[in-house]
Write an enzyme that holds these catalytic residues in place. Sequence first.
Site, mmCIF file in Angstrom:
data_model
loop_
_atom_site.group_PDB
_atom_site.id
_atom_site.type_symbol
_atom_site.label_atom_id
_atom_site.label_comp_id
_atom_site.label_asym_id
_atom_site.label_seq_id
_atom_site.Cartn_x
_atom_site.Cartn_y
_atom_site.Cartn_z
ATOM 1 N NE ARG A 8 62.986 43.219 79.404
ATOM 2 C CZ ARG A 8 62.399 44.383 79.166
ATOM 3 N NH1 ARG A 8 61.445 44.821 79.976
ATOM 4 N NH2 ARG A 8 62.753 45.119 78.134
ATOM 5 C CB SER A 58 66.949 42.818 74.315
ATOM 6 O OG SER A 58 66.466 43.943 73.626
ATOM 7 C CD GLU A 95 65.417 41.751 77.877
ATOM 8 O OE1 GLU A 95 64.451 42.019 77.142
ATOM 9 O OE2 GLU A 95 66.209 42.616 78.310
#
Length: 308
Positions: free
Chosen positions: A167, A216, A298
């Site tokens: 990420r 998410s 996130e």
Amino acid sequence: MIDTSAIRGKLTPNRDLSELTWLRVGGPADWLFQPADIDDLQTFLRMLPADIAVFPMGVGSNLIVRDGGLRAVVIRLGRGFNAIDVAGDTVTAGAAALDAHVARKAADAGVDLTFLRTIPGSIGGAVRMNAGCYGSYTADVFRSAQVVLRSGELATLGAAELNFRYRQSDLPEGAVLVSASLQGVPGDPEALHARMQAQLDKRDQTQPTKERSAGSTFRNPAGFSSTGRADDTHELKAWKVIDEAGMRGARLGGAQMSEMHSNFLINTGGATAADLEGLGEEVRKKVYDTSGITLEWEIMRVGDPLDG
């Protein structure tokens, strides 16, 4: 003031950002610039005073802009940056091209980029955040990216320069990614489209796709993609530790952790950015108190709170 005499794109002062994010929250940016093309973007960044911050923004699918807004020039790419070209097994896409559109066009040409089909957002964001699902990541297929640096210089960056991680990537500060080349493996178009449809069906059954969310909310503690591989049985998922902390369905103002998937933060109507971020922080605290695990956001959060 910013000199607009040499640019062809649209420059808007004090632009409300709430309508540009999927969560529909956030205050104004000092400026919003929508360049006409790469040359226009280069011209703008060359003439922009160095002390003015730049924030590249995609479609706002993974973003909370705080209620006080953003003290920066937000750069949002549009139609001049959404072309998709396929040559052999390589797909070159403008940063504004939607991930889903890239996956579909690649499949039409017999190139497997199916994991992109269910990822909300654009290719620019997918590269910057090393987006992934079902065990596949942007880094796995990435070959190169064209970026306009904060200085206005056009540069080509490879995987080594971006240093992809879970990420994350090392896109230079203030740089605007304008296109990326991705290399998939060959596949039968009909089979690729069938796989994408199956992924969409699974997503609709397990995620609140009809709600205002930003995907998410937290990274999985294990470092896997938020949905995991199709056959992944690893127990350490963000949704699982949120459930164990009793926070499925938790609310703050107009914000709620989804009853359908507890790692999805949703705006049920009238939520502020403070509601959404505040609920997320409550979840992080409760998870830490019950399991000792520190969840990492996130969703990107930017800007100033309303009172500061």
